[in-house]
Structure formats: C-alpha cells, structure tokens
Design an enzyme around this catalytic site. Structure first.
Site, short mmCIF file in Angstrom:
data_model
loop_
_atom_site.label_atom_id
_atom_site.label_comp_id
_atom_site.label_asym_id
_atom_site.label_seq_id
_atom_site.Cartn_x
_atom_site.Cartn_y
_atom_site.Cartn_z
NE ARG A 11 25.88 24.79 31.86
CZ ARG A 11 27.29 24.64 31.62
NH1 ARG A 11 28.29 25.06 32.52
NH2 ARG A 11 27.53 24.01 30.83
CE LYS A 13 44.27 43.00 43.66
NZ LYS A 13 45.09 43.59 42.80
CE LYS A 64 47.23 44.38 50.01
NZ LYS A 64 46.12 44.74 49.37
CD GLU A 84 51.79 47.33 48.39
OE1 GLU A 84 50.63 46.85 48.89
OE2 GLU A 84 51.73 48.06 47.53
CG ASP A 115 53.19 46.31 44.42
OD1 ASP A 115 52.78 45.33 43.82
OD2 ASP A 115 52.50 47.57 44.21
#
Lengths: 280, 280, 280, 280, 280, 280
Positions: free
Chosen positions: A100, A135, A167, A197, A218
C-alpha cells in the site's frame, strides 16, 4: 530524470512507519506463513506516465531486503493499460506489508506525471512549456516537482527561498510595481531571478520599464496574452496562469508565452491506477 | 470533531520548514517593510465543507505569534462561496510567508471533507455511511482521515495494525477463506475486529459460516449486493466498494449495506478553492 | 536583515541538547542555589559587526523562560569594544547553563559578519560586492549565509539545487563549454540562473557566445579580470574568485567585476570576541 | 583514533540533505551523463594533519554506493603538499554531488588537527599536552574534539554534564572558592572530576586547601604559572589558559603545567586546503 | 511472532546514540586493540522465555557489520539456565561497545515474556488468556507488547486510538453507562470495538442492556466474576483485572472470563538474567 | 534536584505521540463533551519517594495548556499513602487523554526513587552511598538516573563516554590489569576518571600498584570486601556490586566501601502506585 535517493529514503521510511503503527501488519502476520513466497507484477491498469519507481522499490526493500524488485519500465515512460512496470518476487508477507505504501507514492506521482504529460502533449506544437506551482502537498514537494518533470513539465520555484516571486498582495502592501522591483533588485543575490505577477498591460508596461527576469500574466484573456507577449518582445520570460486545462492550453500556448502554469497539476490530480497482481 | 494538536504542530512545522528552505521568504523580506501590517480574510471561493482550520491557525502562529487569527467558521461547517472563514491581522511579512503552507493544508483537507459530504448527502436517506481507505498521502493520513470525519464520513483502518482486513491476495496465498479466518481469530487481540473481502456470494457464505465481524463486498452488482445483505442478515457489518460516485452511491446505499468505501476520497480529490484576501 | 525563527529554534535546540548531554549542567546545579539571580551583560570585547542575536536570545529562553533578554544593539550593527549588546537578567543557573551555547552561535556568526564587513568596506568605493560560497559548516549554512548578509555581503547559492553553477570539472567531464551550457539551458527551470567558471579569456569568449547569466572568473590576474570585464560588456554578471583578502580586494573590485567571492569568509573565519559579564 | 560511525552517519546525512535541498544537484544532472565515470584523487594542497576521513567516505557512499573510496592515508597522519589521501572512482555525477559536503567536513577537521599538531609539536619537549574547550561549533562538537585528538591533543569536557568545571562566575555567585568546592563534592558522582578556575595564587591556595582534581590557571604570567605549579606540587592537575599560540606555548609548557588549553583550536581555525582532483 | 524491523532499527539506533554520547566507548578504544577479535555467547543465566533477539542482533550490526551474530534460539522459546541464545564473533571492540544496549533490550523484554509465560502456564487449563495494558514504558510500547505475545499473552489496545475503552472516570464525567455507550457507538468506526469498565453487577446489567463488545470487570471478587460471566452469557468478551498474580490467576481464570489483564507485566517486571560470555 | 526541561519535553512529546497514534483519544472524544471540566488530584496510593513531576506537568500542558497543574509536593519528597501530589483542574478531555502518559513516567520513576531510598535509608548509618549502573531503559537513562538522585542515590556513568570503566572482559582480551590500566591512562582526558573491576584481592593489589581512581569489587564476600577496603587504604574509591538488597546492603556498607551499586534499581524496579482521582 533523477531524484536524490536520500530524499526518497526519508519519505518512504516515514510512510512505512505511519502505516505500520505500533504493531505492524497484523493481518499478514496472522494469515500468511512466514516462509510463503509470492510472484507479483506491478501493472498499469490505465494509460499514463510513470513516476516514482524508486519510492516503490525502496518501500519493498525497507520492509524486507529479500524481496527482488526488477523494473521493466523507467520513470517518464508512457504506460499502456496492462503494461508490467516491475516484477516483484520474494517473501509474501513483506510484499503484502509494503504494497500500500509503495502504491501510495507510485499512483499519485504517476497521476501528476500523466496530467502534466497531457498538457505537454497538447502544447507540443508550440515552444511553450507547462509548469507547476508551490500548491503542493506539505512534505512531498520534492517528489511532486519530480513527477512534473517526469511528465515533461518544467519546475517553478521549490520554495520561498530560491527565487523572488512578487504577487499582487506584495505589490499592494509595498506600494506599487516600481517600488517592489527596486527593493527586490537591491536584495536579490546574483543567482536569484525575479518574477512579478501582473494583471493588466499597464502593470506590465511598468514592470518592463523597471526591468525584470520574468512576468506572470495572471488570468489574462488570449487577446491580452498576445498583446503582452508582443509588448515584452523577449525582454522577459512570460508565464501565463489561470484556467489551464488540456482544452484551453493549446490556445494559451499559441499566444507565444514561454510557460503555462497550473496549480491543479499538484493539488488536485487524479491518481494513476497502478496495481499489484499476485500470480498463482 | 477534533484532532490532537501535537500532530497538527508536527505536520505544520515540517511544511513550513520545507517551504522556508535555507533562506526563508526572500520576496517578502525584500519588498515588505518589517513593520507593515495587513488585514486579511480567509475566504471560501466556492461551496464546500471546511476541514483543517487548526493547521492554518498553527502555520500563521508558528511564523509570527503576533498574527491574530480569529475563526468565524468551524471545521465540519458548510461553506458558501464568499464566506469568511477567519480574519487574520498582523505583520504583513509573516502573513505572506505562512499563507501558502496554510492553504496547502486547508484547501486539500476541505476538498476531502467536501467530497465526503457530497456522498454523505447523497445517501442520507439510507442508514449507510461513506468511509475512506488506506489510499492516503504518505505522512498525512491522520489529517485526511480527520477531513473525512469533517465531511460526515466514517473512518476505516488507520494503518496495518489497528484491525485485520483480509484481502483477496491474502486468501489466495493462505489457502482459502476458512483457513485465513481461523488463523486471524487465533491471532487477533480481543479488541481487534476482523473484516474479509469477498467477491462472490459463495465466498460470502463460507465467510459467514466461519463467522467474521465485517465483510467487504468488492465490486458486486446491485443485485449481488442485495442478495449479500439478505444472506448476511445482520450477522456482519457490510461494506460495499467499487465504482462509488455521487451518482452511483444512492443505489448502492439502498441495497442495505452499512458502509460504502471509496479510495478516491483521499487519493484523487480536488482542492477546495479557499483564498486569502488582503484588505486595503 | 532577518532569519526565519523556526530555523533558529531548531539549531539552538540541537546545540543545547548537545551541551546538556544526559545529565545537564552539573556544575551550576551543584554550586548555584536554585533561586540565585544574576544581572549580566553581553559585551563586545573587540570591534566588529553583530550577527546572530536571535540565536543567543533563543538559547537563554529555551533553558529558562524567566530569563529576561533585552537587546541594545541589532544584528548588522557595528560594535565597538565594550559595547553592551544585551542585558540579561534572571535565574543565575539558567544563564550559566545557556551561556556557552549562546556564545558558540554569536561569536562565530559575528566573526563572519565582521570579516565580510571588512571586505565590504574595502571595496565600498566600487560597485562590487563581496559574496560567500558553499564552503560552510554542515548544518549551519543558513546561519552563516545570514551572517554574511549582516556584514554587508551578498549570498551565493544556498545549495546544489537553487542555481546551476558549472565548475571546471563539469566542463572536463561533459566535453566542453558549449556542450555544458546547452545542456544546462535545456534543463534549467525558468527561475534558475546559470553561472559558469572560466579560467581563461578563450573559455570566456566561448561561454559568452553561448550566452550565460553569470561567469566565475577563477584565479585571474588583475589584467585578465579587466580584459574579461571589458569582453563581457554587461552581457553577464561577473564574479571574481581566488586569493581575496582585505588587501587584495580593492584592486580586484576596481577591475569592474560585480562580485568577489571568498570561501574563507565562512570556512576559516576568526570568532568575534563577545563575552558575558556578570555584575556583582 | 576512532569515532563511532553512527555519529558520523548522522552528521553526514544532515549535511547532504542540507546541500541537496529539494531538488538535488541540478548542475550535475543537467550537464553530466548518467553513465559518465570519473577517476579522482583527494589531494592535500598544503602540509598538515588529516582528520575526518570517515566523514568523506560516508558522504560519497551515501550519495552513490557505486563510488569506490580507497584511502591511502589514515586520520592523524601528517600530510605533505601533494599527498594523495584517497582514490575515488565511479559515477561522475555522484562524485560531483558529494564533493563539497565531503570537503566541508574534511577541510575544517583537518584544519583543527593541523593547528593542534602545531602546538603539540611546539611543546613536545615537555610533559604538557594541548587541549580544547567547549567553544565548538553547535552540532559538531564530537567531530571537532575527535580532530583535536587526531592532532595529538587531549580532550577537555564534552559537555556540561561529564565533569564539574567551576568558572569565575560560579565562584562569584556562589560565594567563594570554599563554598563552591564543598557543594561540588557533595553533588559529584564518584566518577566525576572537579576542576576550578583560579586567577590568583591566593585563590589557588584556597582551592588546594579544600582539595580539587584540577585547577585552571587562567591568564597567569609565566612567573605566576611557575609559582602555581610549585605550590600545587602534584596535588592537582594543572591547566593553563589564555593567549596560547605556537609561539607562546613552549614557554607556558616549560612552566611545568600538565595542560594548555586554547579555545581557538575549535572556534577560529583555518581550513586545511584539501581538494578533489579529477583525472582525464 | 514477528516485529517490523523498521521499528526495531529506530529504537536500537536511539539506544546506541544515548550510550555512545559524544565520545563513544572510550574504555574499549583505550584498552582494546583495533584488530582484537572475540568469540562470545549470549547465555541465559536463569530459566525464562526469550524476547527481543532482533534488537540484540541489530545493536551489534549497527556498531560493526563485521560482527557475526548466529542465533541458536528464537523469540518465544523457553530458556533453561545455561542455554546459548546466540554465538557472537568478531571485532572485540565493537562487541564490547554494543553489549550493554543489546542486553538492555533483551533482558527486560525477556523478563516481560517470562512473566507473561508464568501466568499463561498457570491458566493453561482454562480458556482464559493473559493480556497487558497501556501501562508501558514511554517509547517502547511496541516492543513490550511484542514481548507479551512472545510469552503467550494477548495484546490489549496499543494506544488511545485503536479501540474505545470507557473507564470509570469517563462514566462519571459523561453521565452514566447508557449515555457513554450510546455516544461511543455513534462515534466509533466500523472496525473499532468498544469495551467498558464496570465495578458492579448492576453496572454490568446496564451495559449489557445497551450492548457492548467487551466488559472490563474491575477488582471483582471471584463470586462476582462468576456471576458476571453467567449474566453475560457470551454476549460480550469478558476481561478481569485487579490483583492478578501467578497464584491468583488460576482461580480468576476458572470463573470463565476470557481475559485476565495485568499492568505489572509491563510496568514492574524483573529483567531476565542474560549475559554475554567471552571465550578465551 | 533538577533536570533540564528540554530533555523532559522531548521524552514527553515522544510518549504522547506514541499513545495518540494516528487518531488520538477516540474514547474521550466520543463520550466526553468538549467543554466538560474536571477537578482531579494526583494521589499516592502507597508510601514512597516522588520523582518525575515535571514529566507529568509537561504531559498535561502539551495536551491542553488550559489544564492547571498545581504541585503540592516536590520531587525527592517522601510520600505517605493518600498524599495529594498535585491538583489538576481543567478540560476533562485533555486530562483524560494525558493521564496515562503522565503516570507512565511518574509511576516508574517514583518506583526507582523509592527503591533507591530504601537502600539509602538502610545504609544511612554508614558513609556508603547507593549508586546505579548503565542497566537502564533505552531512551530514558537520563530520567532514570535522575530518579536515583531523587531517592538519595549517587549516579554512576551516564554512558560509554564519560568515564573509563574497565570490566573483566576488557582485562581478559587486553592482556591483564597492568596493560589495561597503562593503556587507559595514556588515553584518558584529564577530567576522565578510571575505574577497574576486580574479582580477587590479587587483582586488586595489581590495580593499586598501577594506580587507579576507583575499583569495582565485584561479587566479593563480606570478608573479602573488608580486606579490600583495608588493602586500598583510601588510595581509590571503592564500589561493591553483586546481590545488593535492602537486607544485604547494611552489612556490605559496614565493610567500609564508598559505594554500593545495583543494576536492579533501574532495570527491575516496581512502579510506585500513583493514581489520578476525579472529584465529583
């Protein structure tokens, strides 16, 4: 495509200890004789791209070094349904105990590689490349980034510390594009690239004026992307993000951007169905 | 619904160290003043069920204890798009540094809770419950199992050591259902339950004859499931697995089984879109 | 100048556990009363630059949270002999127990900062900056690189994974400058810079022809460096290495290179003499 | 001279993981073929004493067990410039990946051994021995103390817990030499020695009167040292500290003290220049 | 009877590092030549049951892989005084270094197995089994539970998370037996059993009325136990606890209970005397 | 009597994580309301000596900082049956969750302290002290040695590295008492004491002739011990070992030895019965 084995070992050890708990595999110990042997095959049950073979090999080896693991296919290879990935022979208890955890690495990593390959194939007629984000699953970023490479993708930053990525929130808090770019350049080491960004062409113009290594465009429309690529004219690397799917990717890539990034490659991907078949 | 904070702390610390690397958040340090403050809100961008709030709270607190985290919604609650989950105020640098790790726990765990809730709602008119498997992300099983509970699901085994689950391969290697069940009973502690996987009604009859706590009815048709439930007549807990989706779940549940299990709840789920909004 | 506290905490905890061993500070426990108090000052015994205050603060706090630590000077500041860096008051036992570990971080890190500052000052009339290497103490690279920043230096790579740096041996094994640069570019992520070491102007010409982000001009004479800078003409960042001392640095910097790197900043530096004075 | 391999393994693993980061050696992977081989030699570039060979051997073996490491010289041996310390053959990628970590242990440890040897040789005409202190690099004390032994030095305490060493501050806080020595004796286990620091002959007299295993004669003049040795008359081990250099050591040793201690042996030593040469 | 080797390895490594400290086995290094060999035998000095052989084997192997360890007797076997458990040959230093840690696992674990065997033999004429509790040594529960199995005992819960065990305090705080059992059933996963502690027959009646998997009959007299077993009539597993000794156990077992539990098996057991004999 | 809190914290964290497993305290979560409170008392159920209070305090605090822990008695104090050691008030769930781990430290450590006190009291009319050995539980040596101190005992070596203890096997392998003592002295640091085990007065004479800090008189008769003490005449510390019990200890102590050592103090001691009482 390779991965430091020291990292693989550490992750697999943790995964096995988590699954073994305090008593180990009480089922196999109860019902399987200690000297029973098994001949198994790691088999692809659907088409995809393989990633993570060393994790599987290590899981079996850590549980019982007497288990033989003979790979037939290497990471990055395309799998057809029914393909034998590896032959695994040896003590049945150990194989059942490690199964597993081996699959919990192999399936999701191959899922990431396969999804990446799907986009990579869809944009293969362009110069653009598909790339991932931060992410990722906590603790497994190194493995997921590797799976992206296996699928033909490129890697973005590995952490907060290996590149500067400014960002929208940085810009708002720090007082505008010019201010952040100047601060970033003062601070950055000579081997650290700076990406920013931008949401609009006006922002882009400002950023280009200051100079920057890469721009993250973006959620722009295809028209905006085309205009952005033209405005940039090779002065910066271009990355498009937002609503990237196998269907939308070709058109985005055809705008001329260098990179297309998609968070779902690592945060929402479907496992690739790989199973362990026991032979009579 | 709760989770030992010691486990949360350990996972978040590892996640932060992974993201900080050897130099920390070089972007925020470069472009954000040390004394800049920010007022933020953790906001649901789509409908779902919340899971993992303590991971997010801990991420911000570990980076900077001066960050205030005020939860508005608790784990297990349903989220509507736009719902404010928590208000986060304090030093802007720390908030930006911790943001991604906080979301990398919160989004995927809420995704699991939301998917579980979807099935749980679909079968709410029956007595059946949705349950997870051991097909989890290495290192995060405790968290993913918790997310399943937040979504209204029940937990299956947490590892190889807390229950005996006899799978098809055990049966083949060990020489049949009667042999494995007798061996399992000899071995099991008095607080350890025994479940066995059966693929046919003939196997089921044999298992019932030996006596067992639970049976896993694998990949049976609805007719077979109904027949199985009737044959069992309450003598064992019944778990159906195979091809479970929100669409197929109601009919499966209506066969009278106690549990429906689905590996994809934890191995292939989509992240729930949760974002951190910065206020001007 | 800041450093993630999570990294500091981990290093200090390890340092204290190493020193405490299995029985703790048997001297202080034997000879100091449990309720004895002490008023101390962390004092610079020679001129230099401070680095590592958070390590010292954390060492005292981990041993006894009742110890008050009041910093008077911040990292990066210049120290004159006799300067009080911090006032430390509280239980005498805890202060004596933590003292050595606190100083074992503070002294060497301030030594690195001071040595870096020495070079930085010597080349302050040019645009060049002093930078460190990967020749660091295993386990403490993050801290030593931070100390370099405190001394006014710039950081080079933090590890094998955050930039491509092609050394002479890579070139020899891989078959020449053109081959390695082409391979590097195929492989590098879009935020990864590429630097190459060259020993001669001929090699430099070849590298520039292929294009590269930075060149490491290794052990070149001042004349060669001047020629190299002129040949490059701003097309790549320039780093000079080899025999850098406070005496040689000005002339090297005046050749127009962007960076001067020195391994000894981190591998061979003298501790800065900082002591803990107890007041009657 | 030996060192528990378990300790070496742990330190080297940590050092390699620090350098590999999350992506490993991206340079070697990009530019070196997976099957390229290299023949190398670990070579002394200057005279000194070797220390830390097992660290180097372990670094290469952990990265790739296929790398052959054949030592030609053992720890504690004197090195002449150009001496081959070990032959290292095998996969080029692995050798290049492990090189820096191997050298980051070997160079500084050999530097410590060499500096210690320098003092040891300078006082070889006396009975005195050179010894180290607890002024070591956090996390690497066991290695640095070993290097001191390789250089012919003796080890002082390894931590706060293996001997009682009463410093000036203990005496001040605890109320004088008689009080601390009595408290120390009441507390000390039967295998724990007691040493006390004295600055004056008056203090020494008091300490001798109470009885003590060893006295640390701190910063005394040569005359004072001679007087102290005479006063002690073999009743305690004598250790001199303060301003010890290869130049001052002989005269200090000739006063008849048993030990000369120097913090700079471990906190401020120059790396020994050892390199890895690749053969065509 | 087996135990996951990964767990053994982790515990032995920690035990060795604890004993080696920062300088290793300074006695053996000082007085034993590096190439001295020894032939030894691990010998039982008294009768008992063996448990923990893999811990001993691993301790020697970790210190020096050149040490040969040849087991003559397996875990769970009965030992007579003088029995040779294993032959151990190889480098004398390594054998002496690992000896104490090997014995510190082997002696206490065999002590637990022997004590368990004592009770198991005393009740062998009944169907009852002896079982342990969670009163174990922190960090070694997995090993101590394994030793109980080696002695013929059954394992109780391994932790707070693998079964529900409702104690008297839970009942008092939560408002009675019916309330806690209903809450427990709502919460328990389908593979989690529920046991409840009862002190009186009235409580027992209430618990049986609600239904429960097992009942812990705490500190009841033999008459009460007999009455309880009769009242239960096979509807729940029965466990008796309180004042269990080899002398009292037979009578308790003859009341018809399924299990007898005793905390002292793991928290207060005498070491089994096993020694390492060196041959000339 | 004190113990570094950093060591306590590390051990308690490991103990709690072991008990919590992957799902935490499923009983308390199921049956106790989240806001239920409890007032408890840690109570001695038999006479003895307290050791390990900080372990208990830390266990409760780590599970829930809202739990108040108010100590009434300090480590080393004698306990009478019924004595309240501490009042513990706060969230009932947390108290129930931490209870077992707290007691698993407190009971065995107090058991060691109590047994030590028993011997210490029995020999209080002599100058002899009771001491422990390295026969401790792997991972908990620091805690068990501390418990011995709480019971009025003295500590022997903490590991292989803090003193030289030459056992019979060393002597046999290394070629006799003179050889080992000379080798030991050449090797030992100036703060390292040397002890040697002797079985006969002839061996003792040889050892005294060479000079040694301490002698371990192993398994000698009372007559032999007396003769040994006389022969030694204060030239070495004397330690008697073998068959030490509260009954035999006084006579052994009266022979004039300095120390009596007993392995069973740490390897075979009975837990002290301490319980947690919940008030209505």
């Amino acid at each position: 495509m390779s991965l430091p084995h020291l990292l693989v070992e550490k992750a697999v050890r943790a995964g096995l200890l988590e699954d073994l708990g305090r008593a180990g595999d009480i089922t196999s110990e109860a019902v399987i004789e200690a000297d029973a042997l098994a001949n198994c095959a790691l088999v692809a049950r659907e088409a995809g791209v393989l990633a993570g073979l060393d994790f599987a090999r290590t899981a079996f080896a850590m549980i019982d070094p007497a288990i033989k693991f003979e790979a037939r296919i290497a990471d990055s290879a395309r799998l057809a349904p029914g393909d034998t990935i590896a032959k695994i022979d040896g003590p049945a208890r150990g194989i059942l105990t490690a199964e597993r955890v081996a699959l919990n690495f192999l399936g999701p990593l191959s899922g990431i590689a396969s999804a990446t390959r799907g986009i990579a194939d869809a944009i293969a007629h362009t110069e653009a490349r598909i790339t991932c984000t931060r992410k990722t699953t906590p603790g497994l970023r190194f493995a997921q980034k590797y799976a992206v490479r296996c699928g033909g993708g490129a890697n973005h930053r590995f952490g907060l510390d290996d590149a500067i990525l400014i960002k929208d929130n940085h810009i708002v808090i720090a007082g505008g594009i010019r201010a952040v770019l100047r601060a970033a350049k003062r601070h950055a080491g000579h081997l650290v690239k700076i990406e920013i960004e931008v949401d609009t062409l006006a922002q882009l113009a400002e950023a280009l004026d200051e100079g920057v290594d890469a721009v993250l465009l973006d959620n722009m429309s295809l028209d905006e992307l085309r205009a952005a690529v033209e405005m940039i004219g090779g002065r910066a690397i271009t990355e498009a993000s937002g609503r990237v799917t196998p269907e939308t990717a070709p058109a985005i890539a055809e705008t001329g951007v260098d990179l297309i990034s998609a968070g779902w490659l690592t945060h929402s991907v479907r496992v690739l169905d790989i199973g362990l078949d026991f032979r009579a």
